[in-house]
Scaffold this motif. Sequence first.
Motif, PDB file in Angstrom:
ATOM      1  N   GLU A 119       1.052  -1.141   0.201  1.00 40.44           N
ATOM      2  CA  GLU A 119       0.013  -0.187  -0.070  1.00 40.44           C
ATOM      3  C   GLU A 119       0.915   1.200   0.032  1.00 40.44           C
ATOM      4  N   SER A 120       0.776   2.126  -1.070  1.00 36.76           N
ATOM      5  CA  SER A 120       1.426   3.265  -1.166  1.00 36.76           C
ATOM      6  C   SER A 120       1.029   4.344  -2.057  1.00 36.76           C
ATOM      7  N   ASP A 140       7.748   8.921  -2.596  1.00 33.41           N
ATOM      8  CA  ASP A 140       7.270   7.606  -2.286  1.00 33.41           C
ATOM      9  C   ASP A 140       6.599   7.791  -0.814  1.00 33.41           C
ATOM     10  N   PHE A 141       5.533   7.263  -0.468  1.00 31.51           N
ATOM     11  CA  PHE A 141       4.943   7.103   0.633  1.00 31.51           C
ATOM     12  C   PHE A 141       4.525   5.790   0.798  1.00 31.51           C
ATOM     13  N   LEU A 183       4.692   3.538   8.476  1.00 30.74           N
ATOM     14  CA  LEU A 183       4.156   4.020   9.775  1.00 30.74           C
ATOM     15  C   LEU A 183       4.352   2.735  10.619  1.00 30.74           C
ATOM     16  N   ILE A 184       5.449   2.790  11.244  1.00 34.86           N
ATOM     17  CA  ILE A 184       5.584   1.697  12.086  1.00 34.86           C
ATOM     18  C   ILE A 184       4.649   0.964  13.205  1.00 34.86           C
ATOM     19  N   GLU A 185       4.417   2.408  13.761  1.00 41.51           N
ATOM     20  CA  GLU A 185       3.213   1.995  14.849  1.00 41.51           C
ATOM     21  C   GLU A 185       1.777   2.060  14.766  1.00 41.51           C
ATOM     22  N   THR A 186       1.617   2.091  13.179  1.00 42.46           N
ATOM     23  CA  THR A 186       0.144   2.258  13.064  1.00 42.46           C
ATOM     24  C   THR A 186      -0.134   0.893  12.063  1.00 42.46           C
ATOM     25  N   ARG A 187      -0.988   0.236  12.950  1.00 45.85           N
ATOM     26  CA  ARG A 187      -1.381  -0.932  12.180  1.00 45.85           C
ATOM     27  C   ARG A 187      -2.459  -0.598  11.048  1.00 45.85           C
ATOM     28  N   LEU A 188      -2.640  -1.251   9.698  1.00 44.81           N
ATOM     29  CA  LEU A 188      -3.575  -0.885   8.820  1.00 44.81           C
ATOM     30  C   LEU A 188      -4.696  -1.810   9.169  1.00 44.81           C
ATOM     31  N   PRO A 189      -5.998  -1.386   9.378  1.00 41.58           N
ATOM     32  CA  PRO A 189      -7.049  -2.115   9.706  1.00 41.58           C
ATOM     33  C   PRO A 189      -7.528  -2.734   8.490  1.00 41.58           C
TER      34      PRO A 189
END
Length: 506
Positions: free
Chosen positions: A388-389, A411-412, A417-423
């Motif tokens: 996802e980018s 690029d993003f 986002l290491i501490e953010t979990r993708l739901p």
Amino acid sequence: MNKIPDSQILVIFGASGDLTHRKLIPALFELFERKLLPAKFLIVGVARTRQNTEEFRQSLLDSMIQNRTTYAIDNPHLTDFLRSVYYIVCDTTRSEAYEALFREIEQLRNAAGIDDNLLFYLATPPIMYPTIASSIEARHQNRSAEGWRRIIIEKPYGSNEAEARALDRLLCAIFPEREIYRIDHFLGKETVQNLLVLRFANSIWEPLWNRNYIDHIEITATETLGVEQRGLYYDSAGALRDMVQSHLLQIMAFIAMEPPATFEPEAIRDEIAKVFRSLRPLSPDDIARHTLRGQYATGTVDGQKVPAYRDEPRVDPQSTTETFAALKLYIDNWRWADVPIYIYTGKRLAEKRSEVVIHFRNTPRTFFPGQCCGNSCNQLVITLQPDESIRLRFGLKQPGTNFEVSQVSMDFFYSSLIETRLPGAYERLLLDAMRGDSLLYSRSDALELSWHFLAPLLESWERDGDEGLITYPAGCKIPREVVDRILPDPCLLEENACTLCNTRRP
């Protein structure tokens, strides 16, 4: 947006099936872990399989451990979560069985002190939708004077325009439109939702988001998998019904829609319906020149030899069902007049990738060597899976004395986002339905309009049978005919040119 849902019971019809075990229950457990479920909440599984509640809970536990080991083994909250799960045996094909079913649900509701709110999830074959919905109505469980009733249905919503309309008319006669949730797990992906934020929260895009600056748009969804154990379903559906009608046209609408007056579900769904109303109808000439269908033959994927589609289990050996579909379409409105949109999707291709590429117009003149190829110098690439980018591609001077240009990108990646979990998609969509938020669900008019647009193409392909159906070897990047007939510029796929294939059915 973070509102905790009302107390309620989620009733899952078809609870003994794969969808419940692999998707729904794990998603609900994630919501439980994140403390997003209501304090008073029950899950009631309903199916014909003979088992009791404890056996059902154990089957869910086993499935979760098997599929997501690190997340389920020794998790102290899992036992607490499963205490909210119950199971009721019910032959849903028999209308008289529903009286006992709802009597048991009412007893559970009263014992738990839950408000009179029921969310029905139809995780069953589509053929059962009319029977279940009509039986819910016959027991007066489609409305509540003291609470609400909602229903979630999985795709496919019919197999053609007539069936979709008939199903829609039936459901809308039983439930109010605002309480019908037609789920599309693609719209639950974080990156798809970010399309709205990317467009409407950033002023840099709106001046460019039109025919004056955008040359064309690509929407793709390719995968390495074949039909697996879904041969019987897939052979009656095909890529056009399975992916284009339900997923990719919805993504196209997110890209093409006008800014809504407010960020409310109905305002956004109004704009989505306007996009579908503006689609240029497909003429016989358009179908002949701007669409393509294919079917995979034997080949190699990830180093493994795989069978042809016609040799897959539960697939007709003479099947003409497409496993690859490509089409070029236009939106006839002020913003997008004459901007082609290219959609293609297929199974058993070289990689699993779903993305949207916005191709901006080229500069009027080319001054520098290596500047670009065709109209693909500047691109906004939104990748939905697997990585996802969001990437912005443009040309910069290579170091040295010459003005030689190379393409670079900013690029993003969500993984940064290491501490953010993708739901997961089902987490978001289930939670929205519990809250009564229909933003990411299809509305009746948009559904019917999308079927209406594809109807001539479906009829043409079914009428033509084997004629015009190409084959491509499994593991191919993309069939050569897509470049020859559909895409505007072979340079768009120049990096993959060596893996294009060109195999026709004898």
